[in-house]
Design an enzyme around this catalytic site. Structure first.
Site, mmCIF file in Angstrom:
data_model
loop_
_atom_site.group_PDB
_atom_site.id
_atom_site.type_symbol
_atom_site.label_atom_id
_atom_site.label_comp_id
_atom_site.label_asym_id
_atom_site.label_seq_id
_atom_site.Cartn_x
_atom_site.Cartn_y
_atom_site.Cartn_z
ATOM 1 N N TYR A 151 -1.462 -76.644 103.708
ATOM 2 C CA TYR A 151 -2.522 -76.097 102.837
ATOM 3 C C TYR A 151 -2.835 -74.637 103.168
ATOM 4 C CZ TYR A 151 -3.557 -80.913 101.363
ATOM 5 O OH TYR A 151 -3.484 -82.186 100.869
ATOM 6 N N ASP A 164 3.957 -92.887 106.563
ATOM 7 C CA ASP A 164 4.225 -93.907 105.533
ATOM 8 C C ASP A 164 3.823 -95.290 106.047
ATOM 9 O OD1 ASP A 164 6.228 -93.264 107.329
ATOM 10 O OD2 ASP A 164 7.888 -93.764 105.999
ATOM 11 N N LYS A 195 4.948 -87.340 110.940
ATOM 12 C CA LYS A 195 6.189 -87.611 110.204
ATOM 13 C C LYS A 195 7.294 -86.949 111.021
ATOM 14 C CE LYS A 195 8.336 -89.238 106.551
ATOM 15 N NZ LYS A 195 8.433 -90.666 106.231
ATOM 16 N N ASP A 210 -5.921 -85.832 104.404
ATOM 17 C CA ASP A 210 -6.502 -85.774 103.064
ATOM 18 C C ASP A 210 -6.210 -87.082 102.326
ATOM 19 O OD1 ASP A 210 -7.579 -84.844 100.719
ATOM 20 O OD2 ASP A 210 -6.052 -83.320 100.339
ATOM 21 N N ASP A 215 -8.784 -90.701 101.800
ATOM 22 C CA ASP A 215 -9.145 -91.224 100.471
ATOM 23 C C ASP A 215 -8.743 -92.693 100.350
ATOM 24 O OD1 ASP A 215 -10.244 -88.858 99.500
ATOM 25 O OD2 ASP A 215 -9.291 -89.111 97.536
#
Ligand code: NAD
Length: 355
Positions: free
Chosen positions: A135, A222, A190, A246, A250
Site C-alpha cells: 500500500y 491462504d 506468504k 486488511d 474484515d
C-alpha cells in the site's frame, strides 16, 4: 485530554455523534474539537486532509474517526479521493500498529453467519502493520488519464516492501500484547511465494528470541483465511502485514456477527492513536439513521484505554454495551427475531442511559 473528532462522510457523522454523547457522560475532562475529513473536507476545502485537520490531529492526544468515502468520488484523481485522508493520517502520525479485536458477544452468537459453537466465546486480536507493504510501495503504470485509470496500458504494478525496523517494531507490539493475553502469536505471511514475506518471517523469528514465554506459530495467509472460518478460536494474537491484515480483519469481523460491532485502534510509538470503527462510510445506508454505532462507541473505549489512560472508563463503556445487548436492543445489522430493532440514535441513547 484533547481529542480531535473527525466524523468524515456517510454514516461517519451519525455514528461519531453517538460516541461523542457517550464520552460526554463519563464526567472526564475531555476537550473535543471537530474537523472535516474525507469527501466532506474535499467539498469544503478541495482536499480530503486539509492542513488544519492534520494540525488538529497532530496536536491531539487521540483522534476519534468515523469513516470516509463515497462512490461519487471514484472518478477523482487518486490523491484527492476521500480514502487518501486516512492513509495521510496514518503516515503523518506514524500510526504503524492497528489493533482489531474480534470478540463475539454472547448475545450476538446467532447473528454470525458461522455455527454458534464455532464462535461462542471468541476473543482474538488481529494486529496489522499499517505503514509499509504494497500500500505504500511505488505504484507504476503508464498513467494516461487524470482519474488514475490506465486506458490502453499493457501493464501496471505496485512494489511490496518492508524494512527490518518496520517488522521488528510490529513484532514487539504483537509479543507484548500476547503477554497480556494467552501468550500465543500467529504470524501470517506468504513466505513460500514472496521474498518480502520470507524476510518478514525471518525478522519475526529473530524478535521472538526475546519473548521465550510466548509461543510463535507461522502460517501462510491462504491457510490463515481458511482456518479463520474453520476454527477461529484456535487463534489468539494474529500479526501480519498491511494488505493481509486488511483482508483478514474484515473476514474476522463477520465472525462477530456484524462489521458494525468491530472497533479498531491505530497507534504510534508515543501512544498517540486514531480510533475508528473497522467498517467504512456505508453510503448505502447513510442518512437513514439505521447504522450500528457500537463499533464507534467501542473504539472510543479503546481510545480511553490506550491513549488517555482511563481504563476504568473504558471498562464502563464496554459493560454498558454488553448491557444494552442483553436488554435485546439491536440495530438492523444485528437484528434477529425476538429482539427490539432500534435506530442509531436510540442505541446511543441506551448506552448513555446505562452509564
Ligand atoms: P462499508 O464498510 O462502508 O460497508 C459494507 C457493508 O456493511 C454495507 O452493506 C454497509 O451498509 C454495511 N455496514 C457498514 N458499517 C455498518 C454499520 N455501522 N451498521 C450497519 N451496517 C454497516 O464498505 P464499502 O461499502 O465497501 O465501502 C463504502 C465506502 O467506505 C467506500 O468509499 C470505501 O472506500 C470506504 N471505506 C472507508 C474506510 C475508512 O474510512 N477507514 C474503510 C473501509 C471502506
Amino acid at each position: 485530554m484533547k481529542i480531535a473528532v473527525l466524523p468524515g462522510d456517510g454514516i461517519g457523522t451519525e455514528i461519531v455523534a453517538e460516541a461523542v454523547k457517550v464520552l460526554n457522560v463519563l464526567g472526564l475532562p475531555l476537550e473535543m474539537e471537530t474537523a472535516l475529513v474525507g469527501g466532506a473536507a474535499y467539498e469544503a476545502h478541495g482536499h480530503p486532509l486539509p492542513d488544519s485537520t492534520l494540525k488538529l490531529a497532530k496536536e491531539a492526544d487521540a483522534v476519534l474517526f468515523g469513516a470516509v468515502g463515497d462512490w461519487k468520488y471514484d472518478k477523482l484523481d487518486r490523491p484527492l479521493r476521500p480514502e487518501q485522508a486516512i492513509l495521510g493520517l496514518r503516515k503523518n502520525l506514524g500510526l504503524f500498529a492497528n489493533f482489531r479485536p474480534a470478540i463475539c458477544y454472547e448475545q450476538l452468537v446467532g447473528a454470525s453467519s458461522l455455527k454458534p459453537e464455532l464462535i461462542a466465546g471468541l476473543d482474538i486480536l488481529i494486529i496489522r502493520e499499517l505503514t509499509g507493504d504494497i500500500y505504500f510501495g511505488q505504484p507504476r503504470g503508464r498513467r494516461i488519464a487524470a482519474d488514475g485509470h490506465f486506458p490502453g496500458a499493457e501493464e501496471a504494478f505496485d512494489t511490496m516492501r518492508y524494512s527490518k525496523p518496520e517488522i521488528e517494531r510490529i513484532a514487539h507490539v504483537a509479543f507484548q500484547a500476547a503477554r497480556k493475553r494467552s501468550k500465543r502469536v500467529t504470524s501470517v505471511d506468504k513466505a513460500n511465494v514472496l521474498e518480502t514475506f520470507q524476510f518478514w518471517k525471518d525478522v519475526v523469528t529473530e524478535v521472538h528470541a526475546q519473548y521465550p514465554d510466548v509461543e510463535l506459530q507461522h502460517m501462510y495467509v491462504d491457510n490463515a483465511a481458511m482456518q479463520l472460518v474453520k476454527a477461529p478460536k484456535a487463534f489468539d494474537v494474529i500479526v501480519t502485514g498491511n494488505m493481509f491484515g486488511d483482508i483478514l480483519s474484515d473476514e474476522a469481523s463477520m465472525l462477530t456477527g456484524s462489521i458494525g460491532m468491530l472497533p479498531s485502534a491505530s497507534l504510534n510509538s508515543k501512544g498517540q492513536g486514531l480510533y475508528e470503527p473497522s467498517h467504512g462510510s456505508a453510503p448505502d445506508i447513510a442518512g437513514k439513521g439505521i447504522a450500528n454505532p457500537l463499533a464507534t462507541i467501542l473504539s472510543a473505549a479503546m481510545m480511553l484505554r490506550f491513549s488517555l489512560n482511563q481504563e476504568a472508563s473504558a471498562v464502563r463503556i464496554e459493560a454498558a454495551v454488553q448491557k444494552v445487548l442483553a436488554q435485546g436492543l439491536r440495530t438492523g445489522d444485528i437484528y434477529s427475531e425476538g429482539t427490539t430493532r432500534v435506530s442509531t440514535r436510540e442505541m446511543g441513547d441506551a448506552v448513555v442511559k446505562v452509564l
